[in-house]
Design a protein around this motif. Structure first.
Motif, short mmCIF file in Angstrom:
data_model
loop_
_atom_site.label_atom_id
_atom_site.label_comp_id
_atom_site.label_asym_id
_atom_site.label_seq_id
_atom_site.Cartn_x
_atom_site.Cartn_y
_atom_site.Cartn_z
N THR A 182 1.13 -0.91 -0.17
CA THR A 182 -0.02 0.15 -0.30
C THR A 182 0.83 0.89 -0.36
OG1 THR A 182 -2.03 -1.26 0.88
CG2 THR A 182 -1.27 1.78 1.64
N ALA A 183 2.11 1.08 0.75
CA ALA A 183 2.62 2.29 1.12
C ALA A 183 3.85 3.17 -0.34
CB ALA A 183 3.68 2.12 1.72
N ILE A 184 3.98 1.43 -0.87
CA ILE A 184 4.25 1.55 -2.20
C ILE A 184 3.76 2.40 -3.07
CG2 ILE A 184 5.69 0.51 -3.72
CD1 ILE A 184 6.44 -1.59 -1.84
N ARG A 185 2.35 2.53 -3.82
CA ARG A 185 1.49 2.24 -4.73
C ARG A 185 0.88 3.66 -3.95
NH1 ARG A 185 -1.08 -2.83 -3.16
NH2 ARG A 185 -2.86 -1.49 -2.19
N ARG A 186 1.01 4.40 -2.92
CA ARG A 186 0.96 5.45 -2.43
C ARG A 186 1.88 6.10 -2.84
NH1 ARG A 186 -2.06 4.91 3.17
NH2 ARG A 186 -3.41 4.10 2.07
N ALA A 187 3.39 5.90 -2.93
CA ALA A 187 4.26 6.27 -3.51
C ALA A 187 4.77 6.61 -4.59
CB ALA A 187 5.42 5.82 -2.57
N LEU A 188 4.25 5.67 -5.62
CA LEU A 188 4.69 5.92 -6.96
C LEU A 188 4.04 6.93 -7.67
CD1 LEU A 188 4.92 2.28 -7.48
CD2 LEU A 188 7.15 3.99 -7.66
N ALA A 189 2.79 6.96 -6.85
CA ALA A 189 1.55 7.68 -7.56
C ALA A 189 2.27 8.80 -7.28
CB ALA A 189 0.01 7.84 -6.97
N GLY A 191 4.69 10.42 -7.97
CA GLY A 191 5.62 11.24 -8.67
C GLY A 191 6.69 9.86 -9.22
N ALA A 192 8.01 10.93 -9.11
CA ALA A 192 9.42 10.81 -9.43
C ALA A 192 10.28 11.14 -7.61
CB ALA A 192 10.29 12.25 -10.07
N SER A 193 9.17 11.90 -7.11
CA SER A 193 9.86 11.29 -5.78
C SER A 193 9.32 10.06 -4.81
CB SER A 193 9.54 12.37 -4.53
OG SER A 193 8.07 12.51 -4.87
N GLY A 194 8.09 9.83 -5.83
CA GLY A 194 7.80 8.51 -5.00
C GLY A 194 8.98 7.37 -5.73
N VAL A 195 9.15 7.68 -6.38
CA VAL A 195 10.42 5.74 -7.31
C VAL A 195 11.39 5.62 -6.66
CG1 VAL A 195 11.42 5.45 -9.03
CG2 VAL A 195 8.53 6.43 -9.08
N GLU A 196 11.88 7.77 -6.54
CA GLU A 196 13.31 7.56 -5.42
C GLU A 196 12.95 7.01 -3.83
OE1 GLU A 196 16.11 8.11 -5.74
OE2 GLU A 196 14.76 8.54 -8.10
N ALA A 197 11.79 7.24 -3.28
CA ALA A 197 11.25 6.97 -1.89
C ALA A 197 10.70 5.42 -1.49
CB ALA A 197 9.66 7.44 -1.59
N VAL A 198 10.71 4.91 -3.04
CA VAL A 198 10.43 2.78 -2.92
C VAL A 198 11.71 2.04 -3.37
CG1 VAL A 198 8.18 3.57 -2.97
CG2 VAL A 198 9.54 2.59 -4.84
N ARG A 199 12.32 3.37 -3.98
CA ARG A 199 13.94 2.54 -4.22
C ARG A 199 13.88 1.68 -2.23
NH1 ARG A 199 16.04 3.58 -9.12
NH2 ARG A 199 14.94 5.46 -9.15
N GLY A 200 14.96 0.75 -2.65
CA GLY A 200 15.40 -0.35 -1.66
C GLY A 200 14.56 -1.20 -0.96
N MET A 201 12.76 -0.17 -1.40
CA MET A 201 11.85 -1.35 -0.80
C MET A 201 11.76 -2.00 -1.70
SD MET A 201 9.16 1.19 0.71
CE MET A 201 9.39 2.61 1.44
N VAL A 202 12.00 -2.68 -3.18
CA VAL A 202 11.59 -3.98 -3.75
C VAL A 202 13.25 -4.00 -4.83
CG1 VAL A 202 9.37 -2.79 -4.45
CG2 VAL A 202 11.04 -1.93 -6.09
#
Ligand code: ATP
Length: 223
Positions: A182-189, A191-202
């Motif tokens: 859920t947190a990953i999907r929210r972050a990706l939605a 935009g670009a800052s979210g992609v950086e935020a999930v790096r390391g989670m997947v």
């Protein structure tokens, strides 16, 4: 008796290191021959997945390249209708009548077990291994319908998983992975800052796949 086969079901929307590391930690700690990840087709307890089954399977295939002891089993996607765990376990039991089965669930999923279809039959088919989740501490003793099973089935010695085919509850504190789909999907939605935020989670290959296929960009969801 052969060593137990570990099973981790989920939506994997997307698969992340929380799933992967918990499954791998359980494999090592319990000396499981293998842990299979079983993506749900039509999960009974939650909203439909955001990504299609084909995308979720492709991401799992990429993720599993990093984890040689884990494998993919797509039977719940191939099977029409709801992805009931009790049906899946029945199929696996028929395929390997003498192999102990160990159903791995996060502490959050375990707490919801009494809402699952024919849930008490699950203990006839498999052991249940409860792993730590940061947001769902392991219960000292659950309330409600689980209490009786907990009292009767809880085992402290992992050897119990090999000496019987099914029926034990085993609690395994794995290193907590503060990751959720859920947190990953929210972050990706976001935009670009979210992609950086999930790096390391997947796994990096999964993130590249998400990016290439523009998954989770525009559908923040509440599930
Ligand atoms: P969501 O955030 O959308 O609920 P999820 O990752 O929790 O996603 P699933 O893919 O359905 O959802 O999870 C499959 C299984 O993996 C469940 O048993 C869940 O408890 C467990 N799990 C998920 N994340 C973790 C984690 N960080 N650590 C341990 N177990 C986890």
């Amino acid at each position: 008796m052969s060593s137990a086969l570990g099973l981790l079901g989920g939506t994997f929307d997307p698969v992340h290191y929380g799933h992967l590391r918990a499954a791998d930690a359980a494999r090592r700690a319990l000396h499981l021959a293998e842990v299979r990840l079983l993506p749900a087709g039509d999960p009974p307890h939650r909203a439909a997945p955001v990504a299609t089954a084909a995308h979720r399977v492709a991401m799992l295939e990429l993720a599993l390249a990093e984890f040689p002891g884990l494998a993919l089993d797509t039977r719940e996607i191939a099977r029409p209708g709801k992805s009931y765990t009790v049906i899946t376990l029945g199929e696996l039991r028929a395929e390997a009548p003498l192999r102990p089965l160990a159903l791995i669930v996060g502490a959050d999923a375990f707490a919801g077990l009494p809402t699952w279809h024919r849930w008490t039959e699950i203990f006839d088919l498999a052991h249940v291994v409860v792993v730590t989740r940061p947001d769902a501490p392991l219960p000292a003793m659950p309330d409600g319908p689980l209490a009786e099973h907990w009292a009767q089935r809880l085992q402290r010695d992992p050897a119990a998983l090999e000496s019987r085919l099914a029926g034990a509850i085993f609690v395994l504190p794995v290193p907590p992975q503060p990751v959720s789909a859920t947190a990953i999907r929210r972050a990706l939605a976001a935009g670009a800052s979210g992609v950086e935020a999930v790096r390391g989670m997947v796994p990096p290959a999964v993130l590249a796949y998400i990016d290439r296929n523009q998954l989770y960009r525009s559908r923040p969801d509440a599930t």
